[in-house]
Design a protein around this motif. Structure first.
Motif, mmCIF file in Angstrom:
data_model
loop_
_atom_site.group_PDB
_atom_site.id
_atom_site.type_symbol
_atom_site.label_atom_id
_atom_site.label_comp_id
_atom_site.label_asym_id
_atom_site.label_seq_id
_atom_site.Cartn_x
_atom_site.Cartn_y
_atom_site.Cartn_z
ATOM 1 N N LEU A 162 0.914 -1.204 0.006
ATOM 2 C CA LEU A 162 0.082 0.150 -0.260
ATOM 3 C C LEU A 162 0.780 1.191 -0.004
ATOM 4 O O LEU A 162 0.648 2.321 -0.757
ATOM 5 C CB LEU A 162 -0.751 -0.041 1.320
ATOM 6 N N ASN A 163 1.799 1.354 0.553
ATOM 7 C CA ASN A 163 2.781 2.373 0.824
ATOM 8 C C ASN A 163 3.564 2.709 -0.398
ATOM 9 O O ASN A 163 3.810 3.848 -0.621
ATOM 10 C CB ASN A 163 3.838 2.099 2.118
ATOM 11 N N SER A 194 -3.914 2.193 -5.100
ATOM 12 C CA SER A 194 -3.656 2.251 -3.462
ATOM 13 C C SER A 194 -4.737 2.682 -2.605
ATOM 14 O O SER A 194 -5.277 2.295 -1.756
ATOM 15 C CB SER A 194 -2.520 3.160 -3.378
ATOM 16 N N LEU A 227 -7.100 0.970 0.144
ATOM 17 C CA LEU A 227 -7.286 1.604 1.694
ATOM 18 C C LEU A 227 -8.661 1.527 1.855
ATOM 19 O O LEU A 227 -8.932 0.999 2.965
ATOM 20 C CB LEU A 227 -6.661 2.952 1.633
ATOM 21 N N ILE A 282 -10.252 -0.522 5.625
ATOM 22 C CA ILE A 282 -10.108 0.626 6.561
ATOM 23 C C ILE A 282 -10.216 0.117 7.827
ATOM 24 O O ILE A 282 -9.478 0.608 8.823
ATOM 25 C CB ILE A 282 -11.442 1.686 6.422
ATOM 26 N N LEU A 285 -6.716 -1.720 9.052
ATOM 27 C CA LEU A 285 -5.546 -0.663 9.188
ATOM 28 C C LEU A 285 -5.466 -0.007 10.602
ATOM 29 O O LEU A 285 -4.378 0.785 10.672
ATOM 30 C CB LEU A 285 -5.165 0.002 8.175
ATOM 31 N N GLN A 343 -3.443 3.547 11.040
ATOM 32 C CA GLN A 343 -2.741 3.860 9.635
ATOM 33 C C GLN A 343 -3.658 4.360 8.273
ATOM 34 O O GLN A 343 -3.231 4.929 7.493
ATOM 35 C CB GLN A 343 -2.112 2.685 9.310
ATOM 36 N N SER A 344 -4.745 3.926 8.509
ATOM 37 C CA SER A 344 -5.989 4.287 7.762
ATOM 38 C C SER A 344 -6.044 5.882 7.527
ATOM 39 O O SER A 344 -5.947 6.440 6.481
ATOM 40 C CB SER A 344 -7.536 4.080 8.161
ATOM 41 N N PHE A 392 -2.850 7.248 5.797
ATOM 42 C CA PHE A 392 -2.820 7.353 4.425
ATOM 43 C C PHE A 392 -3.806 8.128 3.740
ATOM 44 O O PHE A 392 -3.784 8.965 2.927
ATOM 45 C CB PHE A 392 -3.149 5.710 4.049
#
Length: 342
Positions: free
Chosen positions: A275-276, A290, A294, A298, A301, A304-305, A308
């Protein structure tokens, strides 16, 4: 148009040279060197046209050669070999295929053999499958790769080839050497329908271990996008064919829709890492992929969601920004619900 005419003239001239060279000194095989030279420079397009041209010119020139040189009472057994695989007679195409020995002289002639997998005569298709393993071993890999990169794009439109034969052929080319050549072509090509090619190659697992590299390094953003999507989903998809679907039976309206097939893949880089990398891609086409995954993840993560989502919401692409803002709204709604419930 002028280039097509010039090439046509060169091929006609080369076939005339070939038929004039047929005599007992070379066992009636003829000298194909001029034709090989001309066809070595051909792009692998308009193959129907080139097959018809070669067939027509051979028929014409062999007829005149028979009358003028060998006389009507003496008709030697002309050995057309590579040229015989485009003969109008299915029996002769089959016989010519089974008589082939050694590797294809260039990519063009190898393409003619592969096209016999979709021949209208079943016996010819069987002969092509039978001869291909030895032909693949003897033909230069770069010729094979060039043919695959052109013909695989149209496999979904080949109505006569059996799916089992498709798989047999793909199994034949599943070598490490071929994988490296195809990977290099997908990564370096600056134009052409490379995403479709990646899909069709994905019928077999030949490139599974190189998908990560293709996703990172391919020149075309749509190729990187396709590779990333395949890694995210752990599957390859391709167009298997097309079928008619009714839109409105009362008015007799219908349309052709693609039939999508898929295959699971075992290669799965860490999701967050993937994803990164996709989020940092130079193309918004890839960053949208990506952002899409995400949205799908959701809940998984956690914090982290939001990291991003904020990054996507500040993107230069309006589409990516919209996806990022969507995730932020979802996160805010969830946080509000949690506060109310607590």
């Amino acid at each position: 148009m002028q280039e097509l005419q010039n090439t046509t003239n060169d091929i006609v001239s080369a076939i005339k040279q070939f038929t004039r060279s047929i005599d007992s000194s070379n066992d009636y095989r003829g000298d194909m060197s001029s034709l090989i030279q001309v066809t070595s420079n051909l792009k692998l397009i308009n193959l129907d046209y080139w097959e018809r041209l070669i067939r027509s010119e051979l028929d014409t020139n062999l007829h005149f050669a028979t009358r003028s040189k060998w006389q009507l009472w003496f008709k030697p057994n002309v050995k057309l070999t590579w040229l015989g695989i485009v003969n109008g007679d299915g029996y002769k195409r089959e016989k010519s295929l089974l008589a082939l020995s050694g590797g294809a002289p260039n990519a063009f002639f190898f393409a003619l053999v592969v096209r016999r997998l979709n021949d209208w005569v079943p016996q010819v298709r069987k002969a092509a499958i039978k001869i291909l393993p030895s032909l693949l071993r003897s033909t230069k890999p770069e010729y094979v790769a060039e043919v695959l990169c052109m013909l695989l794009l149209n496999w979904h439109s080949w109505g006569k080839i059996e799916e089992a034969d498709n798989q047999i052929f793909l199994d034949m080319i599943a070598t490490e050497e071929m994988a490296l050549l195809l990977k290099s072509h997908l990564i370096s090509s600056t134009s052409g329908p490379m995403p479709s090619l990646l899909s069709q190659i994905g019928r077999a697992d030949i490139l599974d271990n190189y998908l990560d590299e293709v996703a990172s390094d391919a020149v075309q953003p749509y190729v990187r996008s396709k590779a990333y999507r395949s890694l995210f989903e752990s599957r390859m998809t391709w167009v298997k064919g097309r079928e008619w679907q009714w839109i409105d039976k009362a008015y007799g309206k219908r349309k052709l829709i693609p039939i999508i097939a898929e295959r699971k893949i075992d290669v799965q880089p860490p999701f967050l890492e993937l994803l990164n990398r996709a989020a940092a891609d130079r193309s918004p086409i890839v960053r949208q992929v990506s952002a899409e995954f995400l949205i799908r993840n959701i809940e998984k993560l956690g914090i982290q969601s939001r990291i991003f989502a904020e990054k996507f919401a500040a993107d230069k692409s309006a589409n990516v920004v919209e996806q990022g803002k969507f995730v932020l709204r979802k996160l805010d709604e969830k946080a509000l619900d949690n506060n109310i419930n607590n």
